[in-house]
Design a protein around this motif. Structure first.
Motif, PDB file in Angstrom:
ATOM      1  N   CYS A 196      44.465 104.966  34.266  1.00 39.16           N
ATOM      2  CA  CYS A 196      44.346 104.402  35.817  1.00 39.16           C
ATOM      3  C   CYS A 196      43.713 106.262  36.265  1.00 39.16           C
ATOM      4  CB  CYS A 196      44.906 103.914  36.620  1.00 39.16           C
ATOM      5  SG  CYS A 196      46.413 104.502  37.331  1.00 39.16           S
ATOM      6  N   ASN A 197      44.508 106.717  35.327  1.00 38.88           N
ATOM      7  CA  ASN A 197      44.497 108.842  36.122  1.00 38.88           C
ATOM      8  C   ASN A 197      44.911 109.005  37.312  1.00 38.88           C
ATOM      9  OD1 ASN A 197      43.714 110.030  33.978  1.00 38.88           O
ATOM     10  ND2 ASN A 197      41.634 108.830  33.644  1.00 38.88           N
TER      11      ASN A 197
ATOM     12  N   ILE B 277      55.730 107.027  34.584  1.00 38.22           N
ATOM     13  CA  ILE B 277      56.180 108.182  34.518  1.00 38.22           C
ATOM     14  C   ILE B 277      57.477 108.465  34.898  1.00 38.22           C
ATOM     15  CG2 ILE B 277      55.647 110.706  36.010  1.00 38.22           C
ATOM     16  CD1 ILE B 277      53.129 109.318  36.650  1.00 38.22           C
TER      17      ILE B 277
ATOM     18  N   CYS C  37      47.821 109.726  38.874  1.00 41.58           N
ATOM     19  CA  CYS C  37      48.422 110.831  38.482  1.00 41.58           C
ATOM     20  C   CYS C  37      47.831 112.025  38.529  1.00 41.58           C
ATOM     21  CB  CYS C  37      49.237 110.575  37.337  1.00 41.58           C
ATOM     22  SG  CYS C  37      48.359 109.946  35.712  1.00 41.58           S
TER      23      CYS C  37
ATOM     24  N   PRO D 152      46.944 110.229  30.222  1.00 39.22           N
ATOM     25  CA  PRO D 152      46.875 111.586  30.374  1.00 39.22           C
ATOM     26  C   PRO D 152      47.708 112.371  29.311  1.00 39.22           C
ATOM     27  CG  PRO D 152      46.952 110.082  32.402  1.00 39.22           C
ATOM     28  CD  PRO D 152      47.038 109.071  31.409  1.00 39.22           C
TER      29      PRO D 152
ATOM     30  N   CYS E  70      52.070 105.984  40.567  1.00 37.18           N
ATOM     31  CA  CYS E  70      51.979 105.255  39.420  1.00 37.18           C
ATOM     32  C   CYS E  70      51.900 103.902  39.119  1.00 37.18           C
ATOM     33  CB  CYS E  70      52.874 105.644  37.952  1.00 37.18           C
ATOM     34  SG  CYS E  70      52.653 104.786  36.769  1.00 37.18           S
TER      35      CYS E  70
ATOM     36  N   ASP F  53      52.196 101.752  36.881  1.00 37.19           N
ATOM     37  CA  ASP F  53      53.069 100.991  36.063  1.00 37.19           C
ATOM     38  C   ASP F  53      53.861 101.623  35.692  1.00 37.19           C
ATOM     39  OD1 ASP F  53      50.384  98.684  35.340  1.00 37.19           O
ATOM     40  OD2 ASP F  53      49.767 101.058  35.502  1.00 37.19           O
TER      41      ASP F  53
ATOM     42  N   CYS G  37      51.447 102.791  30.324  1.00 39.67           N
ATOM     43  CA  CYS G  37      50.253 103.891  31.049  1.00 39.67           C
ATOM     44  C   CYS G  37      49.130 102.553  30.812  1.00 39.67           C
ATOM     45  CB  CYS G  37      49.893 104.861  31.317  1.00 39.67           C
ATOM     46  SG  CYS G  37      48.830 105.856  30.602  1.00 39.67           S
ATOM     47  N   LYS G  38      47.873 102.400  31.696  1.00 45.02           N
ATOM     48  CA  LYS G  38      46.774 101.704  31.676  1.00 45.02           C
ATOM     49  C   LYS G  38      45.872 103.009  31.691  1.00 45.02           C
ATOM     50  CE  LYS G  38      46.217 100.061  36.578  1.00 45.02           C
ATOM     51  NZ  LYS G  38      47.152  99.043  36.938  1.00 45.02           N
TER      52      LYS G  38
HETATM   53  S1  SF4 Z   1      49.196 106.369  37.136  1.00 40.53           S
HETATM   54 FE1  SF4 Z   1      50.640 105.640  35.341  1.00 40.53          FE
HETATM   55  S2  SF4 Z   1      49.476 104.233  34.813  1.00 40.53           S
HETATM   56 FE2  SF4 Z   1      48.284 105.704  35.935  1.00 40.53          FE
HETATM   57  S3  SF4 Z   1      47.535 107.259  33.757  1.00 40.53           S
HETATM   58 FE3  SF4 Z   1      49.343 107.589  35.556  1.00 40.53          FE
HETATM   59  S4  SF4 Z   1      51.079 107.151  33.992  1.00 40.53           S
HETATM   60 FE4  SF4 Z   1      49.044 105.979  33.859  1.00 40.53          FE
END
Ligand code: SF4
Ligand code: SF4
Length: 90
Positions: A13-14, A73, A16, A39, A68, A70, A10-11
């Motif tokens: 980015c929010n 999830i 999700c 998150p 996502c 990356d 996870c980076k």
């Molecule tokens: S979309 Fe993926 S990379 Fe971005 S905050 Fe959510 S879990 Fe992390």
């Protein structure tokens, strides 16, 4: 099934947090060891995949996983003895 965010991917980015119809992903507040604010999950047992994926044998919803960037999830099997939280919503 249990929803998890892989903190090594996870980076923060929010994306999700924007897409879940149940607002299960909430913006985090604390950076992890990599300096990423991952998150946090708010009552993830409400997720349709957590509850029904195994029963139906396919992914239900899954929008968070699709968006996502990356592949952070995913769902994992729960051990039989893991306590299950029960949430009653009115
Ligand atoms: S979309 Fe993926 S990379 Fe971005 S905050 Fe959510 S879990 Fe992390
Ligand atoms: S699969 Fe759907 S309901 Fe479950 S956490 Fe992801 S976006 Fe939310």
């Amino acid at each position: 099934m249990k929803l998890i965010i892989d903190e090594t991917r996870c980076k923060g980015c929010n994306l999700c947090t924007l897409v879940c119809p149940y607002s299960i992903f909430q913006e985090g507040t604390t950076p992890n060891r990599r300096g990423v604010v991952v998150p946090v999950l708010d009552r993830p047992e409400r997720c349709t995949n957590c509850r029904l994926q195994k029963l139906y044998g396919r992914v239900l919803c899954g929008v968070c996983q699709m968006i996502c960037p990356d592949q952070a999830i995913r769902w994992v099997d729960e051990k039989p003895y893991e306590p299950q939280k029960v949430v009653i919503e009115y």
